[in-house]
Design a protein around this motif. Structure first.
Motif, mmCIF file in Angstrom:
data_model
loop_
_atom_site.group_PDB
_atom_site.id
_atom_site.type_symbol
_atom_site.label_atom_id
_atom_site.label_comp_id
_atom_site.label_asym_id
_atom_site.label_seq_id
_atom_site.Cartn_x
_atom_site.Cartn_y
_atom_site.Cartn_z
ATOM 1 N N LYS A 37 10.396 0.019 14.984
ATOM 2 C CA LYS A 37 9.307 0.579 15.795
ATOM 3 C C LYS A 37 9.519 2.060 16.080
ATOM 4 C CE LYS A 37 8.028 -3.819 17.849
ATOM 5 N NZ LYS A 37 8.024 -4.658 19.041
ATOM 6 N N GLU A 38 10.764 2.474 16.283
ATOM 7 C CA GLU A 38 11.063 3.887 16.531
ATOM 8 C C GLU A 38 10.710 4.755 15.329
ATOM 9 O OE1 GLU A 38 15.204 3.983 17.541
ATOM 10 O OE2 GLU A 38 14.841 3.359 19.618
ATOM 11 N N ARG A 39 10.901 4.248 14.137
ATOM 12 C CA ARG A 39 10.674 5.034 12.918
ATOM 13 C C ARG A 39 9.227 4.972 12.422
ATOM 14 N NH1 ARG A 39 15.897 4.133 13.039
ATOM 15 N NH2 ARG A 39 17.350 5.411 11.899
ATOM 16 N N TYR A 40 8.440 4.062 12.962
ATOM 17 C CA TYR A 40 7.103 3.799 12.431
ATOM 18 C C TYR A 40 6.237 5.060 12.344
ATOM 19 C CZ TYR A 40 2.742 1.404 11.463
ATOM 20 O OH TYR A 40 1.592 0.991 10.883
ATOM 21 N N GLY A 41 6.274 5.900 13.332
ATOM 22 C CA GLY A 41 5.406 7.067 13.353
ATOM 23 C C GLY A 41 5.793 8.185 12.412
ATOM 24 N N HIS A 42 7.043 8.252 12.015
ATOM 25 C CA HIS A 42 7.480 9.392 11.203
ATOM 26 C C HIS A 42 8.140 9.030 9.875
ATOM 27 C CE1 HIS A 42 11.710 8.895 12.438
ATOM 28 N NE2 HIS A 42 11.212 8.558 13.603
ATOM 29 N N ASP A 43 8.472 7.768 9.650
ATOM 30 C CA ASP A 43 9.065 7.356 8.372
ATOM 31 C C ASP A 43 8.712 5.893 8.109
ATOM 32 O OD1 ASP A 43 10.511 6.883 6.096
ATOM 33 O OD2 ASP A 43 12.447 7.492 6.922
ATOM 34 N N ILE A 44 7.518 5.694 7.608
ATOM 35 C CA ILE A 44 6.986 4.342 7.426
ATOM 36 C C ILE A 44 7.834 3.518 6.459
ATOM 37 C CG2 ILE A 44 5.339 4.881 5.591
ATOM 38 C CD1 ILE A 44 4.516 2.704 8.567
ATOM 39 N N GLY A 45 8.375 4.146 5.443
ATOM 40 C CA GLY A 45 9.196 3.422 4.469
ATOM 41 C C GLY A 45 10.427 2.805 5.102
ATOM 42 N N SER A 46 11.183 3.603 5.840
ATOM 43 C CA SER A 46 12.390 3.051 6.466
ATOM 44 C C SER A 46 12.021 2.128 7.626
ATOM 45 C CB SER A 46 13.351 4.146 6.918
ATOM 46 O OG SER A 46 12.830 4.881 7.988
ATOM 47 N N SER A 47 10.879 2.352 8.262
ATOM 48 C CA SER A 47 10.425 1.455 9.314
ATOM 49 C C SER A 47 10.255 0.036 8.771
ATOM 50 C CB SER A 47 9.101 1.955 9.898
ATOM 51 O OG SER A 47 8.575 1.027 10.817
ATOM 52 N N TYR A 48 9.601 -0.082 7.632
ATOM 53 C CA TYR A 48 9.429 -1.408 7.031
ATOM 54 C C TYR A 48 10.756 -1.998 6.579
ATOM 55 C CZ TYR A 48 4.378 -1.417 7.230
ATOM 56 O OH TYR A 48 3.087 -1.437 7.685
ATOM 57 N N LYS A 63 0.819 -1.218 0.000
ATOM 58 C CA LYS A 63 0.000 0.000 0.000
ATOM 59 C C LYS A 63 0.855 1.272 0.000
ATOM 60 C CE LYS A 63 -3.782 -2.339 2.303
ATOM 61 N NZ LYS A 63 -4.572 -2.487 3.528
ATOM 62 N N LEU A 64 2.170 1.116 0.194
ATOM 63 C CA LEU A 64 3.051 2.295 0.179
ATOM 64 C C LEU A 64 3.158 2.849 -1.229
ATOM 65 C CD1 LEU A 64 6.084 1.319 2.440
ATOM 66 C CD2 LEU A 64 4.045 2.596 3.074
ATOM 67 N N ARG A 65 3.200 4.141 -1.328
ATOM 68 C CA ARG A 65 3.329 4.809 -2.622
ATOM 69 C C ARG A 65 4.372 5.920 -2.541
ATOM 70 N NH1 ARG A 65 1.315 0.845 -4.037
ATOM 71 N NH2 ARG A 65 -0.817 0.476 -4.607
ATOM 72 N N GLY A 66 4.842 6.324 -3.686
ATOM 73 C CA GLY A 66 5.703 7.488 -3.808
ATOM 74 C C GLY A 66 6.938 7.443 -2.939
ATOM 75 N N ALA A 67 7.100 8.517 -2.182
ATOM 76 C CA ALA A 67 8.308 8.686 -1.377
ATOM 77 C C ALA A 67 8.470 7.593 -0.331
ATOM 78 C CB ALA A 67 8.300 10.055 -0.706
ATOM 79 N N ASP A 68 7.359 7.130 0.244
ATOM 80 C CA ASP A 68 7.459 6.071 1.250
ATOM 81 C C ASP A 68 7.997 4.780 0.640
ATOM 82 O OD1 ASP A 68 6.560 7.581 3.419
ATOM 83 O OD2 ASP A 68 4.452 7.106 2.996
ATOM 84 N N ALA A 69 7.506 4.426 -0.535
ATOM 85 C CA ALA A 69 7.984 3.221 -1.212
ATOM 86 C C ALA A 69 9.459 3.378 -1.594
ATOM 87 C CB ALA A 69 7.142 2.937 -2.447
ATOM 88 N N GLN A 70 9.812 4.556 -2.034
ATOM 89 C CA GLN A 70 11.204 4.808 -2.415
ATOM 90 C C GLN A 70 12.112 4.735 -1.176
ATOM 91 O OE1 GLN A 70 11.921 8.649 -4.222
ATOM 92 N NE2 GLN A 70 13.503 7.769 -5.525
ATOM 93 N N ARG A 71 11.659 5.308 -0.059
ATOM 94 C CA ARG A 71 12.463 5.239 1.166
ATOM 95 C C ARG A 71 12.624 3.798 1.636
ATOM 96 N NH1 ARG A 71 10.139 10.171 2.386
ATOM 97 N NH2 ARG A 71 8.493 9.288 3.663
#
Length: 135
Positions: free
Chosen positions: A77-88, A30-38
């Motif tokens: 878990k630390e990154r989940y709230g502010h950078d979903i792409g790198s969190s995954y 479901k990630l798109r754009g910048a999140d998928a790229q990150r």
């Protein structure tokens, strides 16, 4: 007797890890754009950093891999709230590392699937880098 219980527990953890991976893949799709790229950039970068510092995952001592799998999940878990792409990305690397020392078919499935994700992330980064050179 207790060896058998320990092995069964570890195989059960592999099964749970497979379920966590499936859930994450559904969310990742479901990630798109910048999140998928990150996600791609972070996964490729994190894996390359692992290789540079530690060598191939399965060649690192098991105790080290166990500790690193936990630490990688904390980073996710630390990154989940502010950078979903790198969190995954951190979560996928954690899955990859943890599955490397677990027995059973489910752990093998997780390890092979995350290895494929790492490879595809690397290809994405190469495409991004190549498209930047053409401009």
């Amino acid at each position: 007797m207790f060896e058998n219980i320990a092995k069964q527990w570890r195989e059960a953890r592999g099964t749970r890890l497979k379920e966590e991976l499936k859930d994450s893949v559904q969310r990742l799709n479901k990630l798109r754009g910048a999140d998928a790229q990150r996600f791609g950039l972070a996964l490729s970068g994190a894996y390359n950093q692992w290789l540079e510092k530690n060598g191939p995952v399965k060649e690192s001592p098991e105790s080290f891999r166990k500790q690193m799998a936990k630490e990688l999940m904390v980073l996710a878990k630390e990154r989940y709230g502010h950078d979903i792409g790198s969190s995954y990305a951190w979560a996928f690397l954690s899955f990859h590392v943890e599955s490397s020392f677990l027995p059973g078919e489910d752990a093998t499935f997780v390890h092979e699937t995350t290895a494929k994700c790492v490879s595809e992330a690397h290809e994405l980064v190469q495409k991004i880098n190549n498209s930047g050179r053409k401009n």
